[in-house]
Design an enzyme around this catalytic site. Structure first.
Site, PDB file in Angstrom:
ATOM      1  N   SER A   1      -9.623   6.071  -2.276  1.00 21.55           N
ATOM      2  CA  SER A   1      -9.716   6.420  -3.664  1.00 21.55           C
ATOM      3  C   SER A   1      -9.881   5.408  -4.597  1.00 21.55           C
ATOM      4  CB  SER A   1      -8.230   7.488  -4.066  1.00 21.55           C
ATOM      5  OG  SER A   1      -8.410   7.621  -5.413  1.00 21.55           O
ATOM      6  N   ASN A   2      -9.117   4.149  -4.174  1.00 24.31           N
ATOM      7  CA  ASN A   2      -9.364   2.966  -5.118  1.00 24.31           C
ATOM      8  C   ASN A   2     -10.683   2.448  -5.013  1.00 24.31           C
ATOM      9  OD1 ASN A   2      -6.960   2.390  -6.988  1.00 24.31           O
ATOM     10  ND2 ASN A   2      -5.933   2.733  -5.178  1.00 24.31           N
TER      11      ASN A   2
ATOM     12  N   MET B   1      -3.543  -0.216   5.607  1.00 16.77           N
ATOM     13  CA  MET B   1      -2.207  -0.164   5.976  1.00 16.77           C
ATOM     14  C   MET B   1      -1.735  -0.873   7.332  1.00 16.77           C
ATOM     15  SD  MET B   1      -1.211   1.935   3.870  1.00 16.77           S
ATOM     16  CE  MET B   1       0.500   2.576   4.553  1.00 16.77           C
TER      17      MET B   1
ATOM     18  N   HIS C   1      -0.658  -1.902  -5.537  1.00 12.27           N
ATOM     19  CA  HIS C   1       0.742  -1.154  -5.054  1.00 12.27           C
ATOM     20  C   HIS C   1       1.231  -0.007  -5.968  1.00 12.27           C
ATOM     21  CE1 HIS C   1       4.490  -1.062  -2.891  1.00 12.27           C
ATOM     22  NE2 HIS C   1       5.174  -1.217  -4.173  1.00 12.27           N
TER      23      HIS C   1
ATOM     24  N   ASP D   1       4.519 -12.929   1.858  1.00 19.06           N
ATOM     25  CA  ASP D   1       5.566 -12.068   1.735  1.00 19.06           C
ATOM     26  C   ASP D   1       5.194 -10.678   1.264  1.00 19.06           C
ATOM     27  OD1 ASP D   1       7.502 -13.867   2.757  1.00 19.06           O
ATOM     28  OD2 ASP D   1       7.902 -14.478   0.719  1.00 19.06           O
TER      29      ASP D   1
END
Length: 218
Positions: free
Chosen positions: A15-16, A93, A112, A146
């Protein structure tokens, strides 16, 4: 100035990815989407990109078992082959190792579905509703080792309605993701973003961490 060559990494529908491709079609946009890479052969975004004449490839993470770095080395080979300048993660993912992230330091961004640093990780909409927040949203940030901790480039906020569900809230957040991701890529491609003391500074803007508030539709 030559446009920056961008690769988008996906695991699903993209989608993005579609929002980035649409933005890059503007003549004055400083980047072009030249490559789409997925870790899944059934990712819908691969077919979408191919239909628009964009080069694609699949590097199936399952082939490498637990050897994450070997998987990433093959991805890196694909990216280098296409002379990529900037990498965009769009629903990719897989957790990335410090080895891979280090090779794209300052040149890899992610979107995000939350207002970082709140609600890092998965299930952000469910967690936002459980916490009773009144404002939720999305963040585009540089990728660092991180998870969901890199310098923030752009944010957008959406109000949380009393009758929102995870699905309705996700739909509202996705709308603003499609706004701020192309914006953030433009800023990075134009060289307007620098990182100072772990914070993204944007030339011509008073505060790089002030949220862009997008009002509820209607």
């Amino acid at each position: 100035m030559a446009k920056k060559r961008v690769a988008v990494l996906i695991s699903g529908r993209g989608s993005n990815l579609a929002a980035l491709i649409a933005a890059a079609e503007a003549p004055d946009y400083p980047a072009e989407i030249v490559f789409v890479l997925s870790n899944r052969s059934d990712a819908g975004g691969i077919a979408f990109a191919s239909q628009r004449g964009i080069a694609t490839a699949v590097v199936d993470h399952a082939r490498f078992g637990k050897d994450r770095e070997a998987f990433e080395r093959e991805m890196q080979t694909e990216l280098e082959r296409r002379q990529i300048d900037i990498v965009c993660l769009a629903g990719f993912m897989r957790l990335l190792t410090p080895w891979f992230v280090g090779r794209w330091d300052g040149r890899m961004i992610n979107v995000h579905p939350a207002l970082l640093p709140a609600f890092k990780g998965l299930d952000t909409h469910e967690r936002a509703l459980a916490a009773g927040v009144k404002i939720h949203g999305a963040t585009v940030h540089f990728v660092v080792p991180d998870m969901d901790a890199g310098p923030i480039i752009a944010q957008a906020a959406v109000p949380v309605a009393e009758d929102d569900t995870p699905d309705t809230l996700a739909a509202q957040v996705l709308k603003v993701e499609h706004i701020i991701y192309p914006l953030a890529l433009r800023l990075v491609a134009e060289g307007r973003v620098t990182v100072v003391d772990g914070r993204a500074r944007i030339a011509g803007r008073a505060s790089s961490t002030s949220p862009l508030v997008v009002p509820e539709a209607g």
